[in-house]
Design a protein around this motif. Structure first.
Motif, PDB file in Angstrom:
ATOM      1  N   TYR A  29      16.390  21.448  65.386  1.00  0.00           N
ATOM      2  CA  TYR A  29      15.486  20.314  65.548  1.00  0.00           C
ATOM      3  C   TYR A  29      15.827  19.577  66.846  1.00  0.00           C
ATOM      4  O   TYR A  29      16.985  19.335  67.151  1.00  0.00           O
ATOM      5  CB  TYR A  29      15.606  19.361  64.344  1.00  0.00           C
ATOM      6  CG  TYR A  29      14.773  18.118  64.546  1.00  0.00           C
ATOM      7  CD1 TYR A  29      13.396  18.151  64.377  1.00  0.00           C
ATOM      8  CD2 TYR A  29      15.358  16.919  64.945  1.00  0.00           C
ATOM      9  CE1 TYR A  29      12.628  17.028  64.586  1.00  0.00           C
ATOM     10  CE2 TYR A  29      14.598  15.786  65.159  1.00  0.00           C
ATOM     11  CZ  TYR A  29      13.228  15.847  64.980  1.00  0.00           C
ATOM     12  OH  TYR A  29      12.463  14.734  65.196  1.00  0.00           O
ATOM     13  N   ASN A  58      13.482  10.727  63.183  1.00  0.00           N
ATOM     14  CA  ASN A  58      14.060  12.032  63.503  1.00  0.00           C
ATOM     15  C   ASN A  58      14.626  12.721  62.269  1.00  0.00           C
ATOM     16  O   ASN A  58      14.470  13.923  62.088  1.00  0.00           O
ATOM     17  CB  ASN A  58      15.133  11.904  64.580  1.00  0.00           C
ATOM     18  CG  ASN A  58      14.538  11.790  65.965  1.00  0.00           C
ATOM     19  OD1 ASN A  58      13.617  12.520  66.307  1.00  0.00           O
ATOM     20  ND2 ASN A  58      15.053  10.867  66.758  1.00  0.00           N
ATOM     21  N   SER A  62      13.170  16.190  60.871  1.00  0.00           N
ATOM     22  CA  SER A  62      14.101  17.307  60.739  1.00  0.00           C
ATOM     23  C   SER A  62      14.050  17.889  59.325  1.00  0.00           C
ATOM     24  O   SER A  62      14.027  19.110  59.143  1.00  0.00           O
ATOM     25  CB  SER A  62      15.519  16.849  61.070  1.00  0.00           C
ATOM     26  OG  SER A  62      16.435  17.900  60.876  1.00  0.00           O
ATOM     27  N   GLN A  65      10.844  19.793  58.980  1.00  0.00           N
ATOM     28  CA  GLN A  65      10.932  21.065  59.698  1.00  0.00           C
ATOM     29  C   GLN A  65      11.687  22.084  58.855  1.00  0.00           C
ATOM     30  O   GLN A  65      11.264  23.227  58.715  1.00  0.00           O
ATOM     31  CB  GLN A  65      11.631  20.881  61.041  1.00  0.00           C
ATOM     32  CG  GLN A  65      11.908  22.212  61.744  1.00  0.00           C
ATOM     33  CD  GLN A  65      12.694  22.026  63.023  1.00  0.00           C
ATOM     34  OE1 GLN A  65      12.360  21.169  63.813  1.00  0.00           O
ATOM     35  NE2 GLN A  65      13.723  22.828  63.221  1.00  0.00           N
TER      36      GLN A  65
END
Length: 161
Positions: A29, A58, A62, A65
């Motif tokens: 990431y 973030n 992450s 993802q």
């Protein structure tokens, strides 16, 4: 590069989530502040976030993802299983009953319930063996090879069930 001010955050987040999955699970990431230049951060309003908000964003991206990559890997593996009748892993088991050898067309039944047909190779034993251990390994281009413990020749086989 100038980003239009009418650009919303949703498409940027979608790109941030999907792009890594398209390139494989090993891609780490990349934080938002490293993905976009100053103009892009300003156009999306990301430059107004506090350090804690940016860190949380973030972290959430992450995690998303990772979830997308995990789901994609599961889906691809599931689709591959539909294409192949067997997993490309070594099979270790024992033959059922007495073993006298094989020739083309012989069906070998394993203790694990699998049945394999010999499509190439011959082996004849003078004395039958009781339930030898066998190993079936994948070969090139989808082929499979069976070898019985203590025997040199291998048989090219195909799975029946």
């Amino acid at each position: 590069m100038r980003v239009p001010s009418s650009l919303t955050l949703a498409p940027l987040f979608a790109i941030a989530l999907v792009a890594p999955a398209a390139f494989g699970a090993e891609r780490a990431y990349v934080p938002v502040e490293q993905r976009f230049n100053a103009d892009q951060l300003k156009a999306t309003g990301l430059d107004t976030l506090s350090a804690q908000q940016l860190q949380l964003l973030n972290q959430l991206l992450s995690q998303d993802q990772t979830a997308v990559v995990t789901d994609t890997v599961k889906q691809v593996r599931s689709e591959r299983k539909g294409l192949a009748r067997v997993d490309p892993e070594v099979v270790s088991s024992t033959l059922k009953g007495e073993f006298r050898g094989w020739s083309s067309g012989t069906v070998l039944e394993l203790e694990n319930g699998q049945r394999w047909r010999v499509i190439d190779g011959n082996l004849y034993l003078g004395k039958p063996q009781p339930a030898p251990k066998v190993t079936i390994r994948p070969g090139m281009m989808g082929s499979w090879y069976l070898e019985a413990e203590g025997q040199t020749p291998k048989a090219k086989v195909t799975r029946l069930d």
